[in-house]
Motif scaffolding. Structure first.
Motif, PDB file in Angstrom:
ATOM      1  N   ARG A  12      -2.453  -4.683  -3.146  1.00 32.17           N
ATOM      2  CA  ARG A  12      -2.590  -6.122  -2.928  1.00 32.17           C
ATOM      3  C   ARG A  12      -3.031  -6.835  -4.209  1.00 32.17           C
ATOM      4  O   ARG A  12      -2.491  -7.882  -4.573  1.00 32.17           O
ATOM      5  N   ALA A  13      -3.996  -6.252  -4.914  1.00 31.19           N
ATOM      6  CA  ALA A  13      -4.485  -6.878  -6.138  1.00 31.19           C
ATOM      7  C   ALA A  13      -3.395  -6.955  -7.196  1.00 31.19           C
ATOM      8  O   ALA A  13      -3.229  -7.989  -7.867  1.00 31.19           O
ATOM      9  N   VAL A  41       7.849  -7.229  -2.835  1.00 34.65           N
ATOM     10  CA  VAL A  41       7.500  -5.912  -3.366  1.00 34.65           C
ATOM     11  C   VAL A  41       8.328  -4.841  -2.673  1.00 34.65           C
ATOM     12  O   VAL A  41       8.843  -3.914  -3.310  1.00 34.65           O
ATOM     13  N   ALA A  42       8.456  -4.951  -1.367  1.00 34.28           N
ATOM     14  CA  ALA A  42       9.257  -3.982  -0.619  1.00 34.28           C
ATOM     15  C   ALA A  42      10.696  -3.964  -1.112  1.00 34.28           C
ATOM     16  O   ALA A  42      11.291  -2.892  -1.295  1.00 34.28           O
ATOM     17  N   VAL A  53       3.881  -3.042   4.354  1.00 32.30           N
ATOM     18  CA  VAL A  53       2.729  -3.671   5.008  1.00 32.30           C
ATOM     19  C   VAL A  53       1.762  -2.602   5.504  1.00 32.30           C
ATOM     20  O   VAL A  53       0.535  -2.733   5.373  1.00 32.30           O
ATOM     21  N   ARG A  54       2.307  -1.525   6.063  1.00 35.01           N
ATOM     22  CA  ARG A  54       1.440  -0.450   6.551  1.00 35.01           C
ATOM     23  C   ARG A  54       0.689   0.222   5.404  1.00 35.01           C
ATOM     24  O   ARG A  54      -0.467   0.638   5.565  1.00 35.01           O
ATOM     25  N   ARG A  59      -2.551   1.781   7.104  1.00 34.96           N
ATOM     26  CA  ARG A  59      -2.034   2.495   8.280  1.00 34.96           C
ATOM     27  C   ARG A  59      -1.045   3.582   7.889  1.00 34.96           C
ATOM     28  O   ARG A  59      -0.697   4.426   8.715  1.00 34.96           O
ATOM     29  N   GLU A  60      -0.590   3.566   6.662  1.00 35.16           N
ATOM     30  CA  GLU A  60       0.253   4.631   6.101  1.00 35.16           C
ATOM     31  C   GLU A  60      -0.445   5.132   4.845  1.00 35.16           C
ATOM     32  O   GLU A  60      -0.654   4.377   3.901  1.00 35.16           O
ATOM     33  N   ARG A  61      -0.820   6.385   4.846  1.00 31.42           N
ATOM     34  CA  ARG A  61      -1.645   6.919   3.753  1.00 31.42           C
ATOM     35  C   ARG A  61      -1.000   8.071   3.010  1.00 31.42           C
ATOM     36  O   ARG A  61      -1.652   8.701   2.161  1.00 31.42           O
TER      37      ARG A  61
END
Length: 281
Positions: A12-13, A41-42, A53-54, A59-61
């Motif tokens: 995000r930064a 970005v996607a 977004v995940r 939520r996606e690691r």
């Protein structure tokens, strides 16, 4: 430091710092956030918007190395910052942590420092604290509230902006160096303490830390305004100490024949001759 979603915070930064026109995208109308939108970005990385977004939301690691490379390309990251992205996504395996030892400098390295009486040299620890110095290295940074801690010197010393005429550039690079350390060992207690204190006491530090810039200390030309000898323009090389991971040997030099070389010689002559005082911490 929040550790539960460092990858998302980083993405995000960095996204907010990229202008669409820099990547050949139409700026469009009014934007609710600075920089790129998530869908942009996607698109640049070749992943779905939902997947990106995940990633940001934590939520996606487990992104693949290929996805990380694509994100680094889409965000126009340099090589060092891209490597930091990979470290955030794939931290070192956990396990039982050993108590961290006090940072110490080897006797051989101390003798090396003393062998350069006309060259300022310091040994820095993981958080840019001064672990050791030769006499001229001590004289270069002496006289400040935080002479033994280069991060706190920049952000907490009342005369930091006078000592560093190019303070903003020094501040950016200092935070970038601290970020590089955070990527290698985010659980370092001293690092957590340093970031916490500076975040509370310095608005400038909070602003720069939120950018997630990564700049490993390597080489640079830096200006100083020394209280005893006036302006010094010195180049430095930062060398990693292989026998002590996390330590850096930083050596400063003036351009031969320059006024700074004369000023550095004067500083050396003003340095009191005494037994070496290496260890600062």
């Amino acid at each position: 430091m929040a550790k539960d979603n460092q990858l998302g915070e980083f993405l995000r930064a960095r996204r907010e710092q990229v202008r669409p026109e820099d990547l050949g995208l139409a700026a469009g109308g009014a934007r609710r956030v600075p920089g790129l939108r998530r869908e942009e970005v996607a698109l640049l990385a070749g992943v779905s918007t939902d997947y990106y977004v995940r990633l940001e939301q934590g939520r996606e690691r487990h992104p693949s190395a290929q996805v990380l490379d694509a994100l680094a390309h889409g965000l126009a990251l340099d090589e060092e910052t891209a490597a930091h992205l990979h470290r955030l996504a794939r931290p070192a395996p956990g396990g039982r942590r050993r108590p961290r030892r006090r940072e110490q400098v080897s006797p051989n390295l101390l003798r090396l420092l003393d062998g350069w009486p006309g060259t300022p040299a310091v040994i820095l620890g993981r958080c840019l604290t001064v672990l050791a110095h030769n006499a001229l290295g001590k004289a270069l940074f002496d006289g400040h509230t935080h002479s033994g801690d280069l991060v706190r010197l920049v952000f907490l010393d009342p005369d930091a902006r006078e000592f560093y005429p190019d303070w903003e550039r020094v501040a950016v690079n200092t935070v970038g160096g601290l970020r590089a350390a955070a990527g290698i060992d985010p659980d370092d207690p001293r690092l957590i303490e340093t970031v916490g204190e500076l975040s509370l006491k310095s608005e400038a530090f909070r602003r720069l830390w939120a950018r997630h810039d990564v700049r490993q200390k390597t080489h640079e030309t830096k200006r100083f305004h020394h209280r005893l000898v006036g302006e010094l323009v010195l180049s430095y090389e930062a060398l990693t100490v292989n026998s002590a991971p996390g330590q850096q040997l930083v050596v400063y030099q003036a351009e031969p024949g320059s006024p700074s070389e004369s000023a550095l010689a004067l500083l050396g002559s003003l340095t009191t001759e005494s037994a070496p005082e290496h260890i600062r911490r």
